[in-house]
Design an enzyme around this catalytic site. Structure first.
Site, PDB file in Angstrom:
ATOM      1  N   ASP A  13       0.806  -1.223   0.000  1.00  0.00           N
ATOM      2  CA  ASP A  13       0.000   0.000   0.000  1.00  0.00           C
ATOM      3  C   ASP A  13       0.843   1.279   0.000  1.00  0.00           C
ATOM      4  OD1 ASP A  13      -2.240  -1.665   0.101  1.00  0.00           O
ATOM      5  OD2 ASP A  13      -2.192  -1.719   2.293  1.00  0.00           O
ATOM      6  N   GLU A  14       1.968   1.232  -0.658  1.00  0.00           N
ATOM      7  CA  GLU A  14       2.862   2.396  -0.717  1.00  0.00           C
ATOM      8  C   GLU A  14       2.384   3.427  -1.743  1.00  0.00           C
ATOM      9  OE1 GLU A  14       3.828  -0.741  -1.224  1.00  0.00           O
ATOM     10  OE2 GLU A  14       5.305  -1.287   0.297  1.00  0.00           O
ATOM     11  N   LYS A  16       1.739   2.103  -5.130  1.00  0.00           N
ATOM     12  CA  LYS A  16       2.271   1.541  -6.377  1.00  0.00           C
ATOM     13  C   LYS A  16       1.336   1.824  -7.545  1.00  0.00           C
ATOM     14  CE  LYS A  16       2.279  -2.492  -4.349  1.00  0.00           C
ATOM     15  NZ  LYS A  16       2.007  -2.141  -2.950  1.00  0.00           N
ATOM     16  N   LYS A  18      -0.792   4.233  -8.169  1.00  0.00           N
ATOM     17  CA  LYS A  18      -0.703   5.599  -8.697  1.00  0.00           C
ATOM     18  C   LYS A  18       0.548   5.759  -9.561  1.00  0.00           C
ATOM     19  CE  LYS A  18       0.641  10.214  -7.860  1.00  0.00           C
ATOM     20  NZ  LYS A  18       0.418  11.554  -7.400  1.00  0.00           N
ATOM     21  N   ASN A  38      -5.380 -10.380  -3.667  1.00  0.00           N
ATOM     22  CA  ASN A  38      -5.085  -9.818  -2.338  1.00  0.00           C
ATOM     23  C   ASN A  38      -4.604  -8.369  -2.492  1.00  0.00           C
ATOM     24  OD1 ASN A  38      -2.780 -10.805  -3.625  1.00  0.00           O
ATOM     25  ND2 ASN A  38      -1.755 -11.482  -1.762  1.00  0.00           N
ATOM     26  N   GLY A  40      -4.622  -4.471  -3.761  1.00  0.00           N
ATOM     27  CA  GLY A  40      -5.607  -3.430  -4.044  1.00  0.00           C
ATOM     28  C   GLY A  40      -4.836  -2.186  -4.436  1.00  0.00           C
ATOM     29  N   THR A 130      -5.775 -11.764   3.772  1.00  0.00           N
ATOM     30  CA  THR A 130      -6.929 -11.119   3.142  1.00  0.00           C
ATOM     31  C   THR A 130      -8.070 -12.120   2.941  1.00  0.00           C
ATOM     32  OG1 THR A 130      -6.066 -11.584   0.938  1.00  0.00           O
ATOM     33  CG2 THR A 130      -5.463  -9.455   1.906  1.00  0.00           C
ATOM     34  N   GLN A 225       1.929  -6.112  -3.209  1.00  0.00           N
ATOM     35  CA  GLN A 225       2.396  -6.205  -1.825  1.00  0.00           C
ATOM     36  C   GLN A 225       3.692  -5.390  -1.655  1.00  0.00           C
ATOM     37  OE1 GLN A 225       1.350  -9.628  -3.294  1.00  0.00           O
ATOM     38  NE2 GLN A 225      -0.586  -8.732  -2.753  1.00  0.00           N
ATOM     39  N   GLY A 303     -10.964  -3.604   4.041  1.00  0.00           N
ATOM     40  CA  GLY A 303     -11.566  -2.519   4.809  1.00  0.00           C
ATOM     41  C   GLY A 303     -11.010  -2.385   6.227  1.00  0.00           C
ATOM     42  N   LYS A 305      -8.455  -1.100   9.163  1.00  0.00           N
ATOM     43  CA  LYS A 305      -7.601   0.075   9.363  1.00  0.00           C
ATOM     44  C   LYS A 305      -6.149  -0.348   9.229  1.00  0.00           C
ATOM     45  CE  LYS A 305     -10.044   3.215  12.428  1.00  0.00           C
ATOM     46  NZ  LYS A 305     -10.139   3.778  13.762  1.00  0.00           N
ATOM     47  N   ASP A 334       2.305  14.745   1.401  1.00  0.00           N
ATOM     48  CA  ASP A 334       1.276  15.700   1.851  1.00  0.00           C
ATOM     49  C   ASP A 334       0.656  15.318   3.196  1.00  0.00           C
ATOM     50  OD1 ASP A 334       0.344  13.580  -0.035  1.00  0.00           O
ATOM     51  OD2 ASP A 334      -1.640  14.253   0.617  1.00  0.00           O
ATOM     52  N   SER A 414       5.222  12.359  -4.571  1.00  0.00           N
ATOM     53  CA  SER A 414       3.778  12.432  -4.763  1.00  0.00           C
ATOM     54  C   SER A 414       3.149  13.211  -3.615  1.00  0.00           C
ATOM     55  CB  SER A 414       3.225  11.004  -4.836  1.00  0.00           C
ATOM     56  OG  SER A 414       1.824  11.022  -4.865  1.00  0.00           O
TER      57      SER A 414
HETATM   58  P1  GDP Z   1      -0.812   0.277  -3.546  1.00  0.00           P
HETATM   59  O1  GDP Z   1      -1.413  -0.988  -3.032  1.00  0.00           O
HETATM   60  O2  GDP Z   1       0.640   0.366  -3.284  1.00  0.00           O
HETATM   61  O3  GDP Z   1      -1.170   0.561  -4.981  1.00  0.00           O
HETATM   62  O4  GDP Z   1      -1.466   1.446  -2.677  1.00  0.00           O
HETATM   63  P2  GDP Z   1      -3.032   1.599  -2.329  1.00  0.00           P
HETATM   64  O5  GDP Z   1      -3.737   2.066  -3.546  1.00  0.00           O
HETATM   65  O6  GDP Z   1      -3.546   0.397  -1.635  1.00  0.00           O
HETATM   66  O7  GDP Z   1      -2.967   2.731  -1.214  1.00  0.00           O
HETATM   67  C1  GDP Z   1      -2.472   3.999  -1.489  1.00  0.00           C
HETATM   68  C2  GDP Z   1      -3.596   5.030  -1.252  1.00  0.00           C
HETATM   69  O8  GDP Z   1      -3.040   6.315  -1.167  1.00  0.00           O
HETATM   70  C3  GDP Z   1      -4.608   5.084  -2.373  1.00  0.00           C
HETATM   71  O9  GDP Z   1      -5.860   5.426  -1.846  1.00  0.00           O
HETATM   72  C4  GDP Z   1      -4.078   6.222  -3.260  1.00  0.00           C
HETATM   73  O10 GDP Z   1      -5.110   6.873  -3.996  1.00  0.00           O
HETATM   74  C5  GDP Z   1      -3.520   7.149  -2.226  1.00  0.00           C
HETATM   75  N1  GDP Z   1      -2.342   7.941  -2.645  1.00  0.00           N
HETATM   76  C6  GDP Z   1      -1.341   7.594  -3.487  1.00  0.00           C
HETATM   77  N2  GDP Z   1      -0.403   8.570  -3.518  1.00  0.00           N
HETATM   78  C7  GDP Z   1      -0.824   9.546  -2.667  1.00  0.00           C
HETATM   79  C8  GDP Z   1      -0.263  10.780  -2.226  1.00  0.00           C
HETATM   80  O11 GDP Z   1       0.831  11.189  -2.613  1.00  0.00           O
HETATM   81  N3  GDP Z   1      -0.979  11.488  -1.309  1.00  0.00           N
HETATM   82  C9  GDP Z   1      -2.181  11.073  -0.826  1.00  0.00           C
HETATM   83  N4  GDP Z   1      -2.799  11.828   0.064  1.00  0.00           N
HETATM   84  N5  GDP Z   1      -2.731   9.898  -1.223  1.00  0.00           N
HETATM   85  C10 GDP Z   1      -2.057   9.137  -2.106  1.00  0.00           C
HETATM   86  P1  IMO Z   2      -0.988  -4.240  -2.200  1.00  0.00           P
HETATM   87  O1  IMO Z   2      -0.538  -4.819  -3.523  1.00  0.00           O
HETATM   88  C1  IMO Z   2      -0.970  -4.659   2.140  1.00  0.00           C
HETATM   89  C2  IMO Z   2      -0.992  -8.758   3.734  1.00  0.00           C
HETATM   90  C3  IMO Z   2      -2.219  -9.200   4.489  1.00  0.00           C
HETATM   91  C4  IMO Z   2      -1.588 -10.156   5.484  1.00  0.00           C
HETATM   92  C5  IMO Z   2      -0.498 -10.820   4.660  1.00  0.00           C
HETATM   93  C6  IMO Z   2      -0.895 -12.172   4.071  1.00  0.00           C
HETATM   94  O2  IMO Z   2      -2.282  -3.519  -2.271  1.00  0.00           O
HETATM   95  O3  IMO Z   2       0.104  -3.466  -1.576  1.00  0.00           O
HETATM   96  P2  IMO Z   2      -2.453 -12.903   2.037  1.00  0.00           P
HETATM   97  O4  IMO Z   2      -3.905 -12.689   1.806  1.00  0.00           O
HETATM   98  O5  IMO Z   2      -1.575 -12.338   0.980  1.00  0.00           O
HETATM   99  O6  IMO Z   2      -2.111 -14.331   2.352  1.00  0.00           O
HETATM  100  O7  IMO Z   2      -2.140 -12.066   3.411  1.00  0.00           O
HETATM  101  O8  IMO Z   2      -0.195  -9.922   3.613  1.00  0.00           O
HETATM  102  N1  IMO Z   2      -1.249  -8.241   2.368  1.00  0.00           N
HETATM  103  C7  IMO Z   2      -1.189  -6.933   2.037  1.00  0.00           C
HETATM  104  N2  IMO Z   2      -0.988  -5.846   2.798  1.00  0.00           N
HETATM  105  N3  IMO Z   2      -1.123  -4.533   0.810  1.00  0.00           N
HETATM  106  C8  IMO Z   2      -1.298  -5.631   0.025  1.00  0.00           C
HETATM  107  O9  IMO Z   2      -1.314  -5.567  -1.317  1.00  0.00           O
HETATM  108  C9  IMO Z   2      -1.380  -6.900   0.639  1.00  0.00           C
HETATM  109  N4  IMO Z   2      -1.577  -8.154   0.191  1.00  0.00           N
HETATM  110  C10 IMO Z   2      -1.475  -8.969   1.252  1.00  0.00           C
HETATM  111  O10 IMO Z   2      -2.851  -8.113   5.126  1.00  0.00           O
HETATM  112  O11 IMO Z   2      -0.966  -9.436   6.506  1.00  0.00           O
HETATM  113 MG    MG Z   3      -2.943  -1.655  -1.817  1.00  0.00          MG
END
Ligand code: GDP
Ligand code: IMO
Ligand code: MG
Length: 425
Positions: A13-14, A16, A18, A38, A40, A130, A225, A303, A305, A334, A414
């Site tokens: 969830d870094e 990626k 975007k 898994n 998102g 997940t 991931q 969903g 936290k 930001d 970003s």
């Molecule tokens: P990913 O799994 O690495 O693709 O990341 P996610 O999409 O799960 O989570 C990143 C969240 O942060 C998403 O809701 C993006 O829309 C949001 N996001 C990405 N870059 C930025 C940023 O620079 N600032 C803010 N406020 N949100 C961002």
């Molecule tokens: P993106 O690509 C954050 C975490 C789960 C759990 C562990 C194992 O959006 O960054 P799994 O269902 O893969 O066997 O769960 O890995 N996990 C993630 N955490 N972002 C993800 O994907 C994840 N995909 C799996 O929360 O701790």
């Molecule tokens: Mg994600």
């Protein structure tokens, strides 16, 4: 321009999605090489927001084709559902634009049921997965009893494999986990209905990549991931079941390592984690809450936290080393606006020593104490800034300090979810 691998350097969830979407406009193809639904990945374009799970984050660019490599685990139902969802929103997804490796392993209903049953059986010791069947599917792949996408084209083989698998799974489901047995009919009926929809997408993805490259096109490999969820190098056992490091872009899509030219590591300005497992810099205070709320840190898939903490250079340095990261994209800068002070963890105190890399023992990270460098914060909101020199001095200072401490240039910053909210350096 070279081929690029994009990986998450933390626990996922870094941001990626975007960054991949943003860079995809110049690429001929975007390839996923591991993981499944898994993941998102959120892509914001103006008022529209797309949450991609299996389909690569290049799909919004009509000139870019998307490929799912052999390392991906494919839930046929989730796959078709995602295609339908995108088509309904006017994003054209068809076999001209999206291809799936015949070698992908299929996530079947018994994988999902086993994943969830095992988690509830484990109670306190659960991984916090997940619940999408990822682990059990990769187990079958390694156990050489998996069902592959190409088996959809051979109904007799499919029936035989599902029958054999169910004998074993049902013994476990009913005997140990107290669940209902899964019937062969349930699984096969579903597959029979989905097969005609999935089969047109099947391809030899390795050969497709070679074809695109031969035509002069550049390829982006999109990691899912994050490095610290890697099955080998992550915080085992609180990891996912695939290789998330950059090197797996090669094995997971069928290209030689010499085709991976540049590795971009995505690093969030702070750190988050969902599910179980230690995080040395976790904040259980009002700053953690501030980051969670301001950063809208809620899991895309489940969903839940996301737990939040300060930036951790021990974690980042390890990812840079494991993946050969060439440069970094810093996201969500930001979100740090409004904090009096921002902290960067530069090392851990561990068993009486100061260490620069994470300990490898299972309990190591839980026992490590973060050592911080404190930097001044800034008040100004950053969402409308497009040039590095327009950032408040304290924000620039934070970015530069991360470059010094990581030894890598930060090529993108970003400052918001939208494509436009990006500073290129
Ligand atoms: P990913 O799994 O690495 O693709 O990341 P996610 O999409 O799960 O989570 C990143 C969240 O942060 C998403 O809701 C993006 O829309 C949001 N996001 C990405 N870059 C930025 C940023 O620079 N600032 C803010 N406020 N949100 C961002
Ligand atoms: P993106 O690509 C954050 C975490 C789960 C759990 C562990 C194992 O959006 O960054 P799994 O269902 O893969 O066997 O769960 O890995 N996990 C993630 N955490 N972002 C993800 O994907 C994840 N995909 C799996 O929360 O701790
Ligand atoms: Mg994600």
């Amino acid at each position: 321009m070279p081929n690029i691998v994009v990986i998450g350097t933390q626990w996922g969830d870094e941001g990626k999605g975007k960054i991949v979407d943003m860079l995809a406009s110049g690429m001929a193809a975007v390839v996923r090489f591991q993981g499944g639904h898994n993941a998102g990945h959120t892509v914001a374009v103006g008022k529209d927001e797309y949450k991609l799970r299996l389909i690569p984050s290049g799909i919004l660019h009509t000139g870019t084709i998307c490929l799912l490599g052999n390392g991906v685990v494919l839930d046929p139902e989730a796959f078709c559902g995602e295609i339908d969802g995108l088509n309904e929103r006017g994003v054209e997804v068809n076999p001209e634009r999206l291809r799936v490796s015949r070698k992908c392993h299929l996530i079947l209903p018994y994988h999902r049921i086993l994943d969830q049953a095992r988690e509830s059986y484990k109670g306190e010791s659960k991984i916090g997965t997940t619940g999408r069947g990822i682990g059990p599917c990769y187990e079958d792949k390694a156990g050489r009893c998996g069902v592959r996408a190409c088996d959809l084209e051979d109904p007799d083989l499919l029936r035989k494999k599902v029958g054999l698998a169910l004998a074993e799974k049902n013994a476990l489901l009913t005997g140990l986990y107290g669940q209902k047995a899964v019937t062969e009919g349930d699984v096969l009926d579903k597959l029979e209905a989905l097969a005609p929809r999935v089969i047109p997408y099947l391809a030899d993805v390795s050969a497709e990549i070679a074809r695109v490259e031969a035509g002069g096109g550049e390829i982006m490999f999109e990691g899912a991931q994050g490095v610290h969820l890697d099955i080998d190098h992550g915080t085992y056992p609180f990891v996912t079941s695939s290789g998330t490091v950059a090197g797996n872009a090669s094995a997971g899509s069928g290209v030689g390592p010499d085709h991976l030219h540049r590795v971009i590591g995505i690093v969030k300005a702070y750190i988050t984690r969902v599910g179980s497992g230690a995080m040395a810099t976790e904040l259980a205070d009002e700053v953690g809450e501030y980051l969670q709320k301001k950063g809208a840190e809620v899991g895309t898939v489940t969903g839940r936290k996301r737990r939040c903490g300060w930036q951790d250079l021990v974690i980042l340095r390890e990812s840079i080393r494991l993946c050969g990261v060439s440069d970094l994209a810093l996201t969500k800068l930001d979100v740090l606006s409004g904090l009096k002070e921002v902290k960067i963890c530069v090392a851990y105190a561990y068993k009486g020593k100061t260490i620069q890399y994470p300990p490898q023992a299972e309990k190591g990270l839980a026992e490590a104490v973060p050592l911080y460098e404190n930097l001044p914060g800034w008040e100004e909101e950053l969402g409308s800034i497009r040039r590095f020199e327009d950032l408040p001095p304290a924000a620039r200072n934070y970015v530069r300090r991360l470059e010094e401490l990581s030894g890598r240039p930060i090529s993108m910053v970003s400052v918001g979810p939208d494509r436009e909210q990006t500073i290129r350096r």
